[in-house]
Design an enzyme around this catalytic site. Sequence first.
Site, PDB file in Angstrom:
ATOM      1  N   LYS A   1       0.854  -1.196   0.000  1.00 50.91           N
ATOM      2  CA  LYS A   1       0.000   0.000   0.000  1.00 50.91           C
ATOM      3  C   LYS A   1       0.883   1.236   0.000  1.00 50.91           C
ATOM      4  CE  LYS A   1      -4.120   0.139   2.338  1.00 50.91           C
ATOM      5  NZ  LYS A   1      -4.919   0.080   3.593  1.00 50.91           N
TER       6      LYS A   1
HETATM    7  O1  G3P Z   1      -8.687   0.313   4.675  1.00 49.59           O
HETATM    8  C1  G3P Z   1      -8.750   1.659   5.052  1.00 49.59           C
HETATM    9  C2  G3P Z   1      -9.339   1.818   6.369  1.00 49.59           C
HETATM   10  O2  G3P Z   1      -8.659   1.071   7.326  1.00 49.59           O
HETATM   11  C3  G3P Z   1      -9.534   3.214   6.824  1.00 49.59           C
HETATM   12  O3  G3P Z   1     -10.695   3.164   7.531  1.00 49.59           O
HETATM   13  O4  G3P Z   1     -12.199   3.651   9.346  1.00 49.59           O
HETATM   14  O5  G3P Z   1      -9.830   4.444   9.470  1.00 49.59           O
HETATM   15  O6  G3P Z   1     -11.427   5.482   7.865  1.00 49.59           O
HETATM   16  P1  G3P Z   1     -11.046   4.254   8.611  1.00 49.59           P
END
Ligand code: G3P
Length: 217
Positions: free
Chosen positions: A83
Amino acid sequence: MKIFIDTANLNEIRKAKALGLVDGVTTNPTLLAKEGEEAETLIRKIWEEVKGPVNVEVTGMTCEEMVKEAKVMATWGEEIVIKIPITSEGLKTVKILSSEGIHTNVTLLFSPSQAILAAKAGATYICPFLGRLDDISFNGLELIRQIRAIYSSYPNIETQIIVASIRNPIHVIEAAMLGAEIVTIPPAIIEQMVKHPLTEKGIAQFLEDAKKIGTKK
Ligand code: G3P
């Protein structure tokens, strides 16, 4: 549509796997930090469990740093996806890694223009963050709709959309209706997707009635 699990927690991954739901896993430094285990050791364990794409994020700022990190991380399992945040240095990194056959996922992606650049650089996947846009009152689903339309207009684009930052089951449904190849779902949202009050009510009623007919003690 494939489902990835958005967690670095081994128990949660095992639970989702038992439901037949794990086509891959996405992690990021925040998710890994929650587990309190050294990243390489944990990613190797996750890969053993999943035996499919496991996403790990580089943290270098320059292309040189990111390529170096990525080449080490790529040895942590057989299908490690690197990533890379979308920056100019990140795009250069994607180009180099994809030319060497290392799978990449361009992350922290919030605009269709970023999605165009990621595809041009040869990204295997992109991760548009739906929920984080909604959090700041932008329409996250509109972003997914625009990217889907752009990518679908050019059949030579092979980059796959992983809809990320999922906040609720509606996000999953909408992502599926828009034809995203993959949705990466946090374990708590999977629980919500399973449940429906009418299912629970129906089960309770059937159990009650089954006692009357001797099929349930
Ligand atoms: O895969 C991306 C994710 O982990 C981000 O999610 O909930 O931190 O916005 P969030």
